[in-house]
Design a protein around this motif. Structure first.
Motif, PDB file in Angstrom:
ATOM      1  N   LEU A  21       0.826  -1.203   0.000  1.00 34.47           N
ATOM      2  CA  LEU A  21       0.000   0.000   0.000  1.00 34.47           C
ATOM      3  C   LEU A  21       0.863   1.257   0.000  1.00 34.47           C
ATOM      4  O   LEU A  21       0.548   2.241  -0.682  1.00 34.47           O
ATOM      5  N   ASN A  22       1.958   1.241   0.757  1.00 38.07           N
ATOM      6  CA  ASN A  22       2.893   2.372   0.749  1.00 38.07           C
ATOM      7  C   ASN A  22       3.464   2.580  -0.656  1.00 38.07           C
ATOM      8  O   ASN A  22       3.558   3.715  -1.133  1.00 38.07           O
ATOM      9  N   ASP A  23       3.849   1.480  -1.300  1.00 38.80           N
ATOM     10  CA  ASP A  23       4.416   1.573  -2.644  1.00 38.80           C
ATOM     11  C   ASP A  23       3.396   2.119  -3.641  1.00 38.80           C
ATOM     12  O   ASP A  23       3.722   2.960  -4.480  1.00 38.80           O
ATOM     13  N   ALA A  24       2.162   1.639  -3.534  1.00 38.77           N
ATOM     14  CA  ALA A  24       1.107   2.124  -4.434  1.00 38.77           C
ATOM     15  C   ALA A  24       0.824   3.605  -4.185  1.00 38.77           C
ATOM     16  O   ALA A  24       0.588   4.363  -5.137  1.00 38.77           O
ATOM     17  N   LEU A  25       0.864   4.012  -2.921  1.00 39.24           N
ATOM     18  CA  LEU A  25       0.640   5.423  -2.605  1.00 39.24           C
ATOM     19  C   LEU A  25       1.765   6.289  -3.169  1.00 39.24           C
ATOM     20  O   LEU A  25       1.515   7.394  -3.650  1.00 39.24           O
ATOM     21  N   GLU A  26       2.969   5.781  -3.123  1.00 35.49           N
ATOM     22  CA  GLU A  26       4.102   6.521  -3.685  1.00 35.49           C
ATOM     23  C   GLU A  26       3.887   6.768  -5.175  1.00 35.49           C
ATOM     24  O   GLU A  26       4.088   7.880  -5.659  1.00 35.49           O
ATOM     25  N   GLU A  27       3.469   5.749  -5.883  1.00 35.21           N
ATOM     26  CA  GLU A  27       3.214   5.895  -7.323  1.00 35.21           C
ATOM     27  C   GLU A  27       2.008   6.795  -7.583  1.00 35.21           C
ATOM     28  O   GLU A  27       2.050   7.661  -8.453  1.00 35.21           O
ATOM     29  N   ALA A  28       0.945   6.586  -6.822  1.00 35.64           N
ATOM     30  CA  ALA A  28      -0.278   7.368  -7.022  1.00 35.64           C
ATOM     31  C   ALA A  28      -0.099   8.822  -6.616  1.00 35.64           C
ATOM     32  O   ALA A  28      -0.779   9.700  -7.126  1.00 35.64           O
ATOM     33  N   GLY A  29       0.806   9.066  -5.702  1.00 35.81           N
ATOM     34  CA  GLY A  29       0.987  10.420  -5.198  1.00 35.81           C
ATOM     35  C   GLY A  29       1.870  11.298  -6.052  1.00 35.81           C
ATOM     36  O   GLY A  29       2.010  12.488  -5.787  1.00 35.81           O
ATOM     37  N   SER A  30       2.470  10.729  -7.085  1.00 35.92           N
ATOM     38  CA  SER A  30       3.342  11.552  -7.917  1.00 35.92           C
ATOM     39  C   SER A  30       2.503  12.526  -8.744  1.00 35.92           C
ATOM     40  O   SER A  30       1.359  12.232  -9.090  1.00 35.92           O
ATOM     41  N   PRO A  31       3.050  13.680  -9.065  1.00 37.09           N
ATOM     42  CA  PRO A  31       2.292  14.677  -9.834  1.00 37.09           C
ATOM     43  C   PRO A  31       1.856  14.165 -11.206  1.00 37.09           C
ATOM     44  O   PRO A  31       0.893  14.648 -11.767  1.00 37.09           O
ATOM     45  N   ASP A  32       2.568  13.157 -11.750  1.00 40.20           N
ATOM     46  CA  ASP A  32       2.238  12.627 -13.069  1.00 40.20           C
ATOM     47  C   ASP A  32       1.256  11.460 -13.020  1.00 40.20           C
ATOM     48  O   ASP A  32       0.939  10.872 -14.054  1.00 40.20           O
ATOM     49  N   ALA A  33       0.783  11.102 -11.841  1.00 40.73           N
ATOM     50  CA  ALA A  33      -0.116   9.954 -11.709  1.00 40.73           C
ATOM     51  C   ALA A  33      -1.446  10.243 -12.400  1.00 40.73           C
ATOM     52  O   ALA A  33      -1.947  11.363 -12.376  1.00 40.73           O
ATOM     53  N   PRO A  34      -2.032   9.191 -13.010  1.00 37.99           N
ATOM     54  CA  PRO A  34      -3.297   9.392 -13.712  1.00 37.99           C
ATOM     55  C   PRO A  34      -4.485   9.635 -12.770  1.00 37.99           C
ATOM     56  O   PRO A  34      -5.482  10.215 -13.168  1.00 37.99           O
ATOM     57  N   THR A  35      -4.379   9.195 -11.531  1.00 34.83           N
ATOM     58  CA  THR A  35      -5.458   9.418 -10.565  1.00 34.83           C
ATOM     59  C   THR A  35      -5.040  10.508  -9.590  1.00 34.83           C
ATOM     60  O   THR A  35      -3.860  10.718  -9.342  1.00 34.83           O
ATOM     61  N   GLY A  36      -6.010  11.161  -9.002  1.00 34.07           N
ATOM     62  CA  GLY A  36      -5.730  12.239  -8.070  1.00 34.07           C
ATOM     63  C   GLY A  36      -5.585  11.748  -6.647  1.00 34.07           C
ATOM     64  O   GLY A  36      -5.698  10.556  -6.354  1.00 34.07           O
ATOM     65  N   PRO A  37      -5.364  12.700  -5.723  1.00 35.80           N
ATOM     66  CA  PRO A  37      -5.163  12.335  -4.324  1.00 35.80           C
ATOM     67  C   PRO A  37      -6.394  11.692  -3.683  1.00 35.80           C
ATOM     68  O   PRO A  37      -6.243  10.860  -2.792  1.00 35.80           O
ATOM     69  N   ALA A  38      -7.602  12.037  -4.134  1.00 36.49           N
ATOM     70  CA  ALA A  38      -8.799  11.424  -3.537  1.00 36.49           C
ATOM     71  C   ALA A  38      -8.841   9.926  -3.811  1.00 36.49           C
ATOM     72  O   ALA A  38      -9.134   9.127  -2.916  1.00 36.49           O
ATOM     73  N   ALA A  39      -8.532   9.537  -5.035  1.00 38.04           N
ATOM     74  CA  ALA A  39      -8.517   8.105  -5.381  1.00 38.04           C
ATOM     75  C   ALA A  39      -7.374   7.393  -4.651  1.00 38.04           C
ATOM     76  O   ALA A  39      -7.547   6.270  -4.170  1.00 38.04           O
ATOM     77  N   ALA A  40      -6.217   8.049  -4.585  1.00 37.42           N
ATOM     78  CA  ALA A  40      -5.080   7.447  -3.885  1.00 37.42           C
ATOM     79  C   ALA A  40      -5.419   7.218  -2.413  1.00 37.42           C
ATOM     80  O   ALA A  40      -5.121   6.168  -1.855  1.00 37.42           O
ATOM     81  N   ARG A  41      -6.045   8.193  -1.821  1.00 43.10           N
ATOM     82  CA  ARG A  41      -6.436   8.072  -0.411  1.00 43.10           C
ATOM     83  C   ARG A  41      -7.453   6.956  -0.219  1.00 43.10           C
ATOM     84  O   ARG A  41      -7.334   6.149   0.695  1.00 43.10           O
ATOM     85  N   ARG A  42      -8.448   6.912  -1.078  1.00 49.46           N
ATOM     86  CA  ARG A  42      -9.503   5.899  -0.982  1.00 49.46           C
ATOM     87  C   ARG A  42      -8.912   4.482  -1.034  1.00 49.46           C
ATOM     88  O   ARG A  42      -9.318   3.600  -0.288  1.00 49.46           O
ATOM     89  N   ASP A  43      -7.945   4.281  -1.920  1.00 45.16           N
ATOM     90  CA  ASP A  43      -7.343   2.958  -2.067  1.00 45.16           C
ATOM     91  C   ASP A  43      -6.376   2.610  -0.933  1.00 45.16           C
ATOM     92  O   ASP A  43      -6.104   1.448  -0.685  1.00 45.16           O
ATOM     93  N   PHE A  44      -5.871   3.625  -0.255  1.00 39.90           N
ATOM     94  CA  PHE A  44      -4.822   3.434   0.748  1.00 39.90           C
ATOM     95  C   PHE A  44      -5.330   3.399   2.183  1.00 39.90           C
ATOM     96  O   PHE A  44      -5.016   2.474   2.944  1.00 39.90           O
ATOM     97  N   GLU A  45      -6.073   4.405   2.587  1.00 41.15           N
ATOM     98  CA  GLU A  45      -6.283   4.697   4.005  1.00 41.15           C
ATOM     99  C   GLU A  45      -6.936   3.565   4.797  1.00 41.15           C
ATOM    100  O   GLU A  45      -6.378   3.105   5.804  1.00 41.15           O
TER     101      GLU A  45
END
Length: 166
Positions: free
Chosen positions: A110-134
């Motif tokens: 989950l940490n690794d996925a958040l790292e990828e999702a949290g990059s400025p170039d990620a296709p999904t935004g922070p809301a989706a990253a949070r939903r999948d992680f938290e």
């Protein structure tokens, strides 16, 4: 040699306690605090925490707990008067190992996925990253907190058993 057995058992107890306390801190303060923030804040904070935690002090406690547990188990098993402490140390080792496996199978991916999702170039935004992680990360952290706390309790029991045998 009895001093060495005792010191290794104390080292196992201290390092396990440090890790249990770290996970407990996330369960009762860090994650509830971050739950009250915005998506970008949570993603950014967790990415920074995940990078910062990978240091020698953390690894000393995290890996040291397992190594000291295993070494205590061997040293106590080889010494007849200390065998009363073997059961609790074996239980501690198994509980701590379960927390390590949980971390490797749930929290780290989950940490690794958040790292990828949290990059400025990620296709999904922070809301989706949070939903999948938290939610899954917090749930797994609660479990590893319980496992490490139980491991710590078992080591305290082992210390008492070892002291009674001395």
């Amino acid at each position: 040699m009895d001093t060495v057995r005792l010191l290794v058992l104390v080292a196992a107890t201290v390092t396990t306690g440090l890790v249990a306390g770290l996970f407990y801190g996330f369960s009762v303060a860090v994650m509830p605090g971050l739950a009250r923030t915005g998506d970008r804040t949570l993603v950014d904070a967790m990415r920074r925490i995940n990078a910062a935690i990978l240091n020698g002090w953390f690894l000393l406690g995290y890996v040291g707990a397992l190594l000291f547990d295993a070494l205590a188990l061997v040293l106590l098993a080889l010494h007849e008067p200390s065998r009363a402490a073997v059961g609790p140390v074996a239980a501690s080792t198994a509980l701590y190992l379960a927390a390590v496996v949980l971390t490797a199978r749930v929290n780290i991916p989950l940490n690794d996925a958040l790292e990828e999702a949290g990059s400025p170039d990620a296709p999904t935004g922070p809301a989706a990253a949070r939903r999948d992680f938290e939610r899954p990360w917090v749930r797994a952290n609660h479990w590893r907190t319980l496992l490490c706390t139980a491991a710590l309790a078992a080591l305290c029991w082992a210390l008492a058993a070892h002291g009674a045998a001395a």
